[in-house]
Motif scaffolding. Sequence first.
Motif, PDB file in Angstrom:
ATOM      1  N   ALA A 297      34.156  17.947  29.383  1.00 21.13           N
ATOM      2  CA  ALA A 297      32.856  17.349  29.651  1.00 21.13           C
ATOM      3  C   ALA A 297      31.747  18.391  29.589  1.00 21.13           C
ATOM      4  O   ALA A 297      31.998  19.587  29.576  1.00 21.13           O
ATOM      5  CB  ALA A 297      32.885  16.690  31.016  1.00 21.13           C
ATOM      6  N   SER A 298      30.511  17.915  29.547  1.00 24.85           N
ATOM      7  CA  SER A 298      29.362  18.811  29.477  1.00 24.85           C
ATOM      8  C   SER A 298      28.427  18.576  30.651  1.00 24.85           C
ATOM      9  O   SER A 298      28.239  17.446  31.092  1.00 24.85           O
ATOM     10  CB  SER A 298      28.602  18.558  28.178  1.00 24.85           C
ATOM     11  N   ALA A 299      27.852  19.679  31.137  1.00 25.08           N
ATOM     12  CA  ALA A 299      26.920  19.587  32.266  1.00 25.08           C
ATOM     13  C   ALA A 299      25.643  18.843  31.883  1.00 25.08           C
ATOM     14  O   ALA A 299      24.861  18.457  32.745  1.00 25.08           O
ATOM     15  CB  ALA A 299      26.579  20.980  32.776  1.00 25.08           C
ATOM     16  N   ASN A 300      25.457  18.632  30.561  1.00 29.57           N
ATOM     17  CA  ASN A 300      24.260  17.909  30.135  1.00 29.57           C
ATOM     18  C   ASN A 300      24.323  16.433  30.502  1.00 29.57           C
ATOM     19  O   ASN A 300      23.336  15.721  30.383  1.00 29.57           O
ATOM     20  CB  ASN A 300      24.098  17.997  28.613  1.00 29.57           C
ATOM     21  N   TYR A 301      25.508  15.955  30.911  1.00 30.22           N
ATOM     22  CA  TYR A 301      25.662  14.525  31.175  1.00 30.22           C
ATOM     23  C   TYR A 301      25.751  14.214  32.667  1.00 30.22           C
ATOM     24  O   TYR A 301      26.079  13.100  33.041  1.00 30.22           O
ATOM     25  CB  TYR A 301      26.894  13.993  30.439  1.00 30.22           C
TER      26      TYR A 301
END
Lengths: 280, 311
Positions: free
Chosen positions: B303-307
């Motif tokens: 996962a990405s911290a942008n989400y």
Amino acid sequence: MSRIDVNKTYKLFIGGAFPRSESGRVYEVKGVNKKFIANPALASRKDLRDSVVAAKSAFPGWSSATAFNRGQVLYRIAEIMQGRSEQFIDEICALEGLSTKAAKSQVEEAIDTWVWYSGWCDKLSSISGSLNQVSGPFYNFTSPEPLGIVAVFAENKPSLLGAVRTIAPVISGGNTVVLVASENYPLPAITLSEVLATSDLPAGVVNVLTGKTSELAPWIASHMEIDGVDVAGLSKKEEEELKLLGAENLKRVFRFKNANSPERILSFMEQKTIWHPIGM
Amino acid sequence: MIIDGSEASLKKFLSELPPVDQVGVEARTSMLATRSIKTTSKSWAIDLAISMVDLTTLEGADTPSKVKSLCAKAVRPDPTDLTVPSVGAICVYNDMVKIARQELDFIGGINIPVAAVSTAFPSGRASLAVKKQDTQDALDAGASEIDMVIDRGAFLSGNLGKVFEEIKIIKELCGKKAHLKVIFETGELVTYDNVRKVSYLAMLAGADFIKTSTGKVTPAATAPVVLVMLEAVRDYFSITGQKIGVKPAGGIKTTKDAIKQLVLVNETAGPEWLNPALFRIGASSLLNDLLMQRTKLRTGHYASANYVTID
């Protein structure tokens, strides 16, 4: 009594440190005449995950460094590489089976590539940015900004030059990188990571993984934190698969034809436009 | 009764507690930290950890809007996935309690308690009258959990009676309206022996929860300290039959850290403590990492911290 050689353990390069693979695995690298050369680390998906974490934390500092400063750091890499030329030449000869002369010319071209991209750092926005005419009392600028984290699959051959010409443009634009080294000829990329560690490059800006390209590619493709990929080292089929998995977060996937060009830098940048009222 | 209420009997009891085996505690925590929790167990542990988070904001720069957005996150940590449980509580400064309570009630978080840090948090350097007023303000504003700090200066100089009395008085103020959590600031107590002593002291004085730290001092909730506190809670239960909760706070930032804490709880106090009523984790950035790990398990992709939201 004859002396026993002290052989090097070839390790990964993550966040400025040289860890072994989390999995503890290694794989065999052989030279031209099928002669055993080394056992570099066989990176796992968790090593990839750690590299992305390192690249992510290095991004704010590196992308906000001035372009001039980035250019100086890239030039410094060329300086340090020059001093390690012999080691690169030996590794290239042993792996790729080139003559010393041919290996030397590859190393020199790699060093020159750093210098070339070093020069581009602070000229890029003048070439690709613009001052736009708009119908209103505004200044309107467009300038390129780095994407974020870019994964790079270096081509198998030329082993050193392939690594340098894929990572140099990406970091010159202010991105941070996870490099998957040439699977069959990884040693020059590992030695390159030692050069990077002793240059002024901040930890985590470049991370180097060695191992099976086919094992790492799907994890890179689906990793939501990775924004762009240079697929130089992948087959057409692998590239298609990567594009499919990478569609989830709209990864920019590129394969470049020209050895060196500003297109390699700009492909991993986004154009940002700013409106500013005149007279404020 | 273990003690008769006099300072002398308290001191006698605490001085007779066995000392903590420092090497043993550290070896046991590092051994337990190697437990590998995967797949369905991991998914269960992540959801449990989310439901145990005391989602915290304790900054001078806190604004009503920030507290409100934190409340929204507490009720629905991931707005795109309704299967994610709500967090254990919201933890804020005194003056934000009313705003948090109103907002939670308004957006469907009626069951989420608001915890207020109290008694001149974080240092605890104020007169008893001020500390009482501080607590009363929080209670009046609708706090159902009070996180009080002890007077570390008094504890370290041997003035145990003062520490004990303060906890007792604040507990009386809380009455049935609010749960009392007592913060030790273990980073300032220096030794594990002190942590064990102060744990018993607080439990004897009426704490419902014992909490490691304020989050303003490092080291904070280190695993050995939590282990010592869990042992105290377990032993206190076997003596008195009373179940006291434990709340590590500060420095727990990743899912891995949180799951290590849950392993400690399970192996020390027992599975009964794997419950937000008896174990909480004070944190702010932890929640995002838990959500990202949850996404990773669900989708199979990193996962990405942008989400996740920036808080």
